[in-house]
Design an enzyme around this catalytic site. Structure first.
Site, PDB file in Angstrom:
ATOM      1  N   HIS A  44       0.894  -1.129   0.052  1.00  0.00           N
ATOM      2  CA  HIS A  44       0.114   0.086  -0.042  1.00  0.00           C
ATOM      3  C   HIS A  44       0.914   1.186   0.000  1.00  0.00           C
ATOM      4  O   HIS A  44       1.372   1.777   1.207  1.00  0.00           O
ATOM      5  CB  HIS A  44      -0.960   0.149   1.200  1.00  0.00           C
ATOM      6  CG  HIS A  44      -1.979   1.171   1.340  1.00  0.00           C
ATOM      7  ND1 HIS A  44      -3.215   0.960   1.709  1.00  0.00           N
ATOM      8  CD2 HIS A  44      -1.894   2.299   0.726  1.00  0.00           C
ATOM      9  CE1 HIS A  44      -3.934   2.092   1.839  1.00  0.00           C
ATOM     10  NE2 HIS A  44      -3.022   2.663   0.989  1.00  0.00           N
ATOM     11  N   HIS A  51       6.193   4.106   4.493  1.00  0.00           N
ATOM     12  CA  HIS A  51       6.473   2.445   4.697  1.00  0.00           C
ATOM     13  C   HIS A  51       7.062   1.984   3.347  1.00  0.00           C
ATOM     14  O   HIS A  51       8.126   2.325   2.832  1.00  0.00           O
ATOM     15  CB  HIS A  51       5.471   1.530   5.236  1.00  0.00           C
ATOM     16  CG  HIS A  51       3.943   1.987   5.090  1.00  0.00           C
ATOM     17  ND1 HIS A  51       3.473   1.942   3.776  1.00  0.00           N
ATOM     18  CD2 HIS A  51       3.104   2.157   5.781  1.00  0.00           C
ATOM     19  CE1 HIS A  51       2.306   2.145   3.887  1.00  0.00           C
ATOM     20  NE2 HIS A  51       1.978   2.407   5.307  1.00  0.00           N
ATOM     21  N   GLU A  76      -2.564  -1.824  -3.120  1.00  0.00           N
ATOM     22  CA  GLU A  76      -3.721  -1.007  -2.509  1.00  0.00           C
ATOM     23  C   GLU A  76      -3.600   0.293  -2.513  1.00  0.00           C
ATOM     24  O   GLU A  76      -2.299   0.876  -2.355  1.00  0.00           O
ATOM     25  CB  GLU A  76      -3.638  -1.613  -1.003  1.00  0.00           C
ATOM     26  CG  GLU A  76      -3.985  -3.148  -0.921  1.00  0.00           C
ATOM     27  CD  GLU A  76      -3.990  -3.493   0.647  1.00  0.00           C
ATOM     28  OE1 GLU A  76      -4.590  -4.528   0.983  1.00  0.00           O
ATOM     29  OE2 GLU A  76      -3.578  -2.766   1.437  1.00  0.00           O
ATOM     30  N   HIS A 200      -6.866  -7.206   7.334  1.00  0.00           N
ATOM     31  CA  HIS A 200      -6.982  -6.377   8.473  1.00  0.00           C
ATOM     32  C   HIS A 200      -6.811  -7.103   9.782  1.00  0.00           C
ATOM     33  O   HIS A 200      -8.015  -7.667  10.070  1.00  0.00           O
ATOM     34  CB  HIS A 200      -7.616  -5.241   8.369  1.00  0.00           C
ATOM     35  CG  HIS A 200      -7.237  -3.874   9.228  1.00  0.00           C
ATOM     36  ND1 HIS A 200      -6.577  -3.222   8.375  1.00  0.00           N
ATOM     37  CD2 HIS A 200      -7.301  -3.419  10.459  1.00  0.00           C
ATOM     38  CE1 HIS A 200      -6.153  -2.147   9.126  1.00  0.00           C
ATOM     39  NE2 HIS A 200      -6.485  -2.352  10.297  1.00  0.00           N
TER      40      HIS A 200
END
Length: 250
Positions: A44, A51, A76, A200
């Site tokens: 992502h 990150h 994502e 998640h």
């Protein structure tokens, strides 16, 4: 068929970014995960690159193409123009669209398919013309009308947001209730012709119940819990443990 496991590399990248050093290696640990039987890698890339960095994307694409051609790359992100250009440049097998504000720490809700129907229809159409499989992040609420709108965008899949389920790690009765709700949501989506992913706060401990309630679950994308376990068990053994939790023989 057991749900496929896509390893989210964001937590590894966040650890790396604490120093101006190239380790831990995102591609190195991605390679280890794929060697241990993961079906794909997920990233992502956020606008601030806190990150995953944009410079990580081509090496991950090359790793899969050169060494693991049967694996998949899943990107994502919120579908702004910058993200869509990254997708078109690096050509993941799957694009998962999430309704994140750039400042969010992590994805924490699904799309409002009523409010965002036109936006998603336009973006999904653009991505489908390029041949990408498209998944839409969705809340685990059994809302047939909302899921019908998701289907109307042209998307191939939804990814169920399992944060509330993962948050019930110390409340098994509540976890069971949420798992039942997620199962109903998945059943509606599958009935409409949408495949179902999930992600998640999934763990080795809570995956079996989720899979029990969503037997046709196509894929799980797992980063935080998997990375935490990898610190204890190593990446390869952790991937095998998660594969077994998904119902695979590993």
């Amino acid at each position: 068929m057991p749900a496929k496991l896509s390893v989210n590399l964001n937590a590894i990248a966040m650890l790396r970014n604490r120093r101006d050093l190239p380790w831990p290696s995102v591609t190195g640990l991605g390679r280890t995960a794929l060697q241990a039987g993961a079906s794909g890698l997920t990233v992502h890339p956020r606008p601030d690159q806190r990150h995953i960095r944009f410079s990580d994307l081509q090496p991950i694409r090359d790793l899969i193409d050169d060494e693991f051609p049967a694996a998949e790359f899943n990107m994502e992100g919120f579908p702004n123009e910058a993200f869509l250009e990254l997708v078109e440049r690096h050509e993941p097998e799957q694009v998962t669209l999430v309704p994140d504000d750039p400042a969010q720490a992590t994805s924490d809700h699904g799309w409002d398919f009523r409010k965002s129907h036109n936006l998603l229809g336009n973006v999904v159409g653009r991505l489908k013309k390029r041949g990408f499989r498209v998944s839409l992040f969705a809340d685990g609420i059994p809302d047939p009308e909302a899921l019908k709108l998701a289907k109307e965008t042209g998307a191939d899949r939804i990814e169920l947001y399992t944060g509330p389920y993962g948050g019930c790690y110390d409340d098994p009765e509540k976890a069971e209730r949420i798992a039942i709700e997620l199962g109903r949501t998945a059943e509606i989506a599958i009935g409409l012709g949408l495949a179902v992913n999930a992600g998640h706060d999934l763990t080795v401990a809570n995956l079996p119940l989720l899979v029990e309630h969503i037997p046709e679950l196509a894929e799980v994308s797992i980063g935080h819990g998997l990375t935490a376990d990898a610190l204890e068990y190593g990446m390869a053994e952790t991937v095998r443990r998660f594969r077994r939790a998904c119902g695979e023989t590993a």
